[in-house]
Design an enzyme around this catalytic site. Structure first.
Site, PDB file in Angstrom:
ATOM      1  N   ASN A 169       0.736  -1.261   0.146  1.00 54.23           N
ATOM      2  CA  ASN A 169      -0.034   0.199   0.099  1.00 54.23           C
ATOM      3  C   ASN A 169       0.762   1.391  -0.062  1.00 54.23           C
ATOM      4  O   ASN A 169       0.256   2.279  -0.595  1.00 54.23           O
ATOM      5  CB  ASN A 169      -1.116   0.168   1.248  1.00 54.23           C
ATOM      6  CG  ASN A 169      -0.623  -0.160   2.537  1.00 54.23           C
ATOM      7  OD1 ASN A 169       0.678  -0.324   2.597  1.00 54.23           O
ATOM      8  ND2 ASN A 169      -1.298   0.069   3.566  1.00 54.23           N
ATOM      9  N   GLU A 264       5.623  -4.207  11.720  1.00 51.48           N
ATOM     10  CA  GLU A 264       4.610  -3.275  11.455  1.00 51.48           C
ATOM     11  C   GLU A 264       3.426  -4.024  11.011  1.00 51.48           C
ATOM     12  O   GLU A 264       3.501  -4.153   9.764  1.00 51.48           O
ATOM     13  CB  GLU A 264       4.859  -1.866  10.780  1.00 51.48           C
ATOM     14  CG  GLU A 264       5.841  -1.109  11.791  1.00 51.48           C
ATOM     15  CD  GLU A 264       5.726  -0.511  13.046  1.00 51.48           C
ATOM     16  OE1 GLU A 264       4.328  -0.428  13.407  1.00 51.48           O
ATOM     17  OE2 GLU A 264       6.665  -0.260  13.561  1.00 51.48           O
ATOM     18  N   CYS A 298      -3.136   0.825   6.948  1.00 45.83           N
ATOM     19  CA  CYS A 298      -2.923   0.186   8.340  1.00 45.83           C
ATOM     20  C   CYS A 298      -3.752   1.224   9.142  1.00 45.83           C
ATOM     21  O   CYS A 298      -4.394   0.496  10.055  1.00 45.83           O
ATOM     22  CB  CYS A 298      -1.506  -0.050   8.476  1.00 45.83           C
ATOM     23  SG  CYS A 298      -0.351   1.372   8.513  1.00 45.83           S
TER      24      CYS A 298
HETATM   25  P1  NAP Z   1       1.277  -8.959   3.195  1.00 49.42           P
HETATM   26  O1  NAP Z   1       0.570  -9.640   2.235  1.00 49.42           O
HETATM   27  O2  NAP Z   1       1.575  -9.416   4.567  1.00 49.42           O
HETATM   28  O3  NAP Z   1       2.687  -8.618   2.223  1.00 49.42           O
HETATM   29  C1  NAP Z   1       3.694  -7.966   2.890  1.00 49.42           C
HETATM   30  C2  NAP Z   1       4.878  -8.201   2.361  1.00 49.42           C
HETATM   31  O4  NAP Z   1       5.484  -9.577   2.765  1.00 49.42           O
HETATM   32  C3  NAP Z   1       5.078  -8.212   0.653  1.00 49.42           C
HETATM   33  O5  NAP Z   1       6.302  -7.615   0.580  1.00 49.42           O
HETATM   34  C4  NAP Z   1       4.767  -9.782   0.385  1.00 49.42           C
HETATM   35  O6  NAP Z   1       5.416  -9.991  -1.102  1.00 49.42           O
HETATM   36  C5  NAP Z   1       5.934 -10.435   1.589  1.00 49.42           C
HETATM   37  N1  NAP Z   1       5.810 -11.614   1.997  1.00 49.42           N
HETATM   38  C6  NAP Z   1       4.581 -12.598   1.765  1.00 49.42           C
HETATM   39  N2  NAP Z   1       4.845 -13.540   2.083  1.00 49.42           N
HETATM   40  C7  NAP Z   1       5.975 -13.875   2.533  1.00 49.42           C
HETATM   41  C8  NAP Z   1       6.802 -14.733   3.232  1.00 49.42           C
HETATM   42  N3  NAP Z   1       6.335 -15.915   3.587  1.00 49.42           N
HETATM   43  N4  NAP Z   1       8.109 -14.146   3.835  1.00 49.42           N
HETATM   44  C9  NAP Z   1       8.495 -13.240   3.616  1.00 49.42           C
HETATM   45  N5  NAP Z   1       7.756 -11.957   2.965  1.00 49.42           N
HETATM   46  C10 NAP Z   1       6.598 -12.472   2.453  1.00 49.42           C
HETATM   47  O7  NAP Z   1       0.518  -7.534   3.415  1.00 49.42           O
HETATM   48  P2  NAP Z   1       0.062  -6.648   2.253  1.00 49.42           P
HETATM   49  O8  NAP Z   1      -1.371  -7.281   1.692  1.00 49.42           O
HETATM   50  O9  NAP Z   1       1.058  -6.275   1.315  1.00 49.42           O
HETATM   51  O10 NAP Z   1      -0.136  -5.313   2.914  1.00 49.42           O
HETATM   52  C11 NAP Z   1      -1.388  -5.285   3.560  1.00 49.42           C
HETATM   53  C12 NAP Z   1      -1.322  -5.387   5.213  1.00 49.42           C
HETATM   54  O11 NAP Z   1      -0.098  -4.575   5.726  1.00 49.42           O
HETATM   55  C13 NAP Z   1      -2.453  -4.976   6.078  1.00 49.42           C
HETATM   56  O12 NAP Z   1      -2.694  -5.930   7.064  1.00 49.42           O
HETATM   57  C14 NAP Z   1      -2.063  -3.718   6.724  1.00 49.42           C
HETATM   58  O13 NAP Z   1      -2.646  -3.488   7.788  1.00 49.42           O
HETATM   59  C15 NAP Z   1      -0.674  -4.062   6.770  1.00 49.42           C
HETATM   60  N6  NAP Z   1       0.147  -2.742   6.940  1.00 49.42           N
HETATM   61  C16 NAP Z   1       0.573  -2.474   8.185  1.00 49.42           C
HETATM   62  C17 NAP Z   1       1.420  -1.182   8.457  1.00 49.42           C
HETATM   63  C18 NAP Z   1       1.934  -0.764   9.782  1.00 49.42           C
HETATM   64  O14 NAP Z   1       2.785   0.081   9.599  1.00 49.42           O
HETATM   65  N7  NAP Z   1       1.411  -1.316  10.618  1.00 49.42           N
HETATM   66  C19 NAP Z   1       1.551  -0.517   7.173  1.00 49.42           C
HETATM   67  C20 NAP Z   1       0.838  -0.796   5.902  1.00 49.42           C
HETATM   68  C21 NAP Z   1       0.268  -1.946   5.978  1.00 49.42           C
HETATM   69  P3  NAP Z   1       4.626 -10.344  -1.900  1.00 49.42           P
HETATM   70  O15 NAP Z   1       3.970  -8.975  -2.227  1.00 49.42           O
HETATM   71  O16 NAP Z   1       5.454 -10.826  -3.109  1.00 49.42           O
HETATM   72  O17 NAP Z   1       3.643 -11.372  -1.557  1.00 49.42           O
END
Ligand code: NAP
Length: 503
Positions: A169, A264, A298
């Site tokens: 995002n 995070e 988030c």
């Molecule tokens: P995600 O599906 O958890 O993916 C995050 C990152 O992890 C991506 O780069 C993804 O790569 C990678 N990834 C996936 N599987 C992995 C594995 N087994 N090992 C290591 N890395 C892996 O999250 P998202 O859909 O991108 O983002 C949405 C989520 O992020 C929401 O839950 C949101 O609340 C959270 N978020 C939190 C914050 C905060 O600061 N607290 C800020 C923004 C977003 P791929 O894309 O290649 O799968």
């Protein structure tokens, strides 16, 4: 245009290259990963599917480049970061364009993300020079039983190789919020960008390349997280993981070795509205907090907990504002754009249908075309509905009516998340008490939750994270304290008399 001009060397035919050893490379896998445009649902870009051997090579380079980087004067590290920030801001157009195409972020917001990222790099360089240029000096006689015979000098040293994994995002901003503190602190950096957002990240990495950072210090490995993620996060060369994303972070934490983690993760930010609140202010903040970037933040407002006495009035005000939101393509700066993927849209729809079956009041008709979901306010949501607890990450805001402030606080605290929350009231004393009672990393008083400004501490409690972000906190997390103790043969006091006789 993305992949042209200054950025032409990052593209090989129709597949973007990965970055290692100061060069743009094509993976030996011969495979690529498609990046879908969320709005058109067609392949927009392709990136390399890197291999485990390529990860191993990058880690070796990162280890050796870090050794000499740690000996590079702090002011020089800062100078290079300032240079990268300037290049990034001067070349915002191709990055903003790829954010529009690969994550459907509205065009204006995409430009803002890149500019904000440049500012974050510069701020980090300045802050790093200050906080890493200072150490501590401790005297032993402040601890019971000790004379002043020991002088303790402390300074901050780098950890080694930092692995950065940002989410889709804010791929550029959340990547530099890890890269800049890691580099200023003397670490090397391996970036694994999110697949949706990878092309924006590759352009951003090229700005660091053009700034002239040493070879091997920064690398960018592309590929699906589900395929290459475990190999990266469990790699023995990694000394720190800074991850932002969803539940994946919880499983990474369980598998990672004994290294510092900055996690995070998700949130279910509650917005508690008291009966004395300025309801126009609340309504604007629910719109900004709940529907900006189609709720894919988030810190989006993910549940409104409003006192029954003002609920009707608030819902009417929010409804009127929802009616004015524009829905359409990101290129046209529509307020609501397609969510990132079909599976994400299906998940959101599942939450909406569950709420429908259980009797929530729909303030608008539910409408979806492809990945585009029209903004939806759900009133009279009850705790037995999934949407009361789960993070939709889409343009849907549930409203739960409460009969006491305690009920609101209890709902907020019963969540397994604890990222941010907000409270609206004109009574500052009540606001402080409620803020203290809410089990979240941050509480905003009279404003929607927000991560920025980027130098503020930012952290989640419970399943929302480990550690704290924000420039200073990230630098501290990516360093370790090193001490040197000078042992004197006899106690010594400055200005003390008789020192000659003790020599
Ligand atoms: P995600 O599906 O958890 O993916 C995050 C990152 O992890 C991506 O780069 C993804 O790569 C990678 N990834 C996936 N599987 C992995 C594995 N087994 N090992 C290591 N890395 C892996 O999250 P998202 O859909 O991108 O983002 C949405 C989520 O992020 C929401 O839950 C949101 O609340 C959270 N978020 C939190 C914050 C905060 O600061 N607290 C800020 C923004 C977003 P791929 O894309 O290649 O799968």
């Amino acid at each position: 245009m993305a992949g042209t001009g200054l950025f032409a060397e990052i593209l090989d035919g129709e597949v973007y290259k990965y970055y290692a050893d100061g060069e743009w490379k094509t993976s030996s896998s011969g495979k690529s990963v498609a990046i879908m445009n969320p709005a058109t649902r067609k392949t927009q870009y392709k990136v390399q599917a890197c291999t485990q051997e390529e990860v191993n090579a990058v880690m070796e380079l990162a280890k050796s480049a870090q050794k000499s980087w740690a000996k590079t004067p702090l002011w020089k590290r800062a100078e290079l970061l300032h240079k990268a920030a300037a290049i990034l801001k001067d070349n915002k157009a191709p990055m903003a364009e790829s954010l529009v195409k690969e994550i459907a972020k509205p065009a204006k917001d995409s430009v803002t993300e890149v500019v904000r990222s440049g500012d974050l790099i510069s701020y980090c360089a300045e802050e790093g020079v200050r906080i890493l240029g200072e150490g501590k000096f401790l005297l032993s006689d402040s601890f019971p039983g000790n004379d002043r015979t020991k002088y303790c000098l402390t300074s901050k040293i780098p950890l080694g190789v930092v692995l950065a994994i940002p989410p889709f995002n804010y791929p550029v901003n959340l990547a530099v919020s890890k890269i800049a503190p890691a580099l200023i602190a003397g670490n090397s950096l391996v970036l694994k960008p999110p697949t949706q957002g990878a092309v924006s990240c590759l352009h951003m990495v090229h700005c660091f390349h053009l700034a002239g950072f040493p070879k091997g210090l920064i690398s960018c490995i592309t590929g699906k997280g589900s395929e290459i993620g475990d190999f990266l996060t469990m790699h023995p060369a990694v000394n720190c993981i800074s991850f932002t994303g969803g539940d994946t972070g919880i499983s990474i934490s369980k598998k990672a070795g004994m290294i510092p983690l900055q996690m995070e993760l998700g949130g279910k930010d509650a917005c508690i509205v008291l009966d004395d609140a300025d309801l126009d202010l609340v309504a604007s903040n629910i719109i900004k907090g709940g529907f900006s970037y189609s709720g894919q933040r988030c810190t989006a407002v993910k549940v409104v907990l409003v006192m029954e006495s003002v609920a009707d009035e608030l819902v009417e005000k929010v409804k009127a504002k929802v009616a004015k939101l524009t829905v359409g393509p990101p290129e046209e700066n529509s307020d609501i754009t397609a969510v990132v993927s079909e599976s994400s849209a299906n998940f959101i729809e599942g939450l909406v249908m569950d709420a429908k079956e259980k009797g929530a009041t729909f303030c608008q008709e539910y409408k979806r075309e492809g990945n585009l979901i029209w903004p939806l306010l759900l009133d009279n949501v009850r705790p037995d509905m999934r949407i009361a607890w789960e993070e939709p990450f889409g343009p849907v805001v549930p409203v739960l009516r409460i009969n006491s402030v305690e009920e609101g606080i209890n709902h907020c605290n019963a969540s397994n998340f604890g990222l941010q929350g907000c409270v609206f009231t004109k009574d500052i004393n009540k606001a402080i008490l409620i803020s203290d009672a809410m089990e979240t990393g941050t509480v905003q008083i009279n404003s929607a939750p927000a991560r920025g400004p980027d130098h503020f501490p930012f952290q989640g409690l419970k399943d929302s994270g480990i550690g704290s972000q924000g420039v200073t906190n990230s630098i501290n997390l990516m360093t370790k304290v090193k001490t040197t103790v000078i042992n004197l043969p006899t106690p010594s006091y400055s200005m003390g008399d008789g020192f000659i006789s003790r020599l």
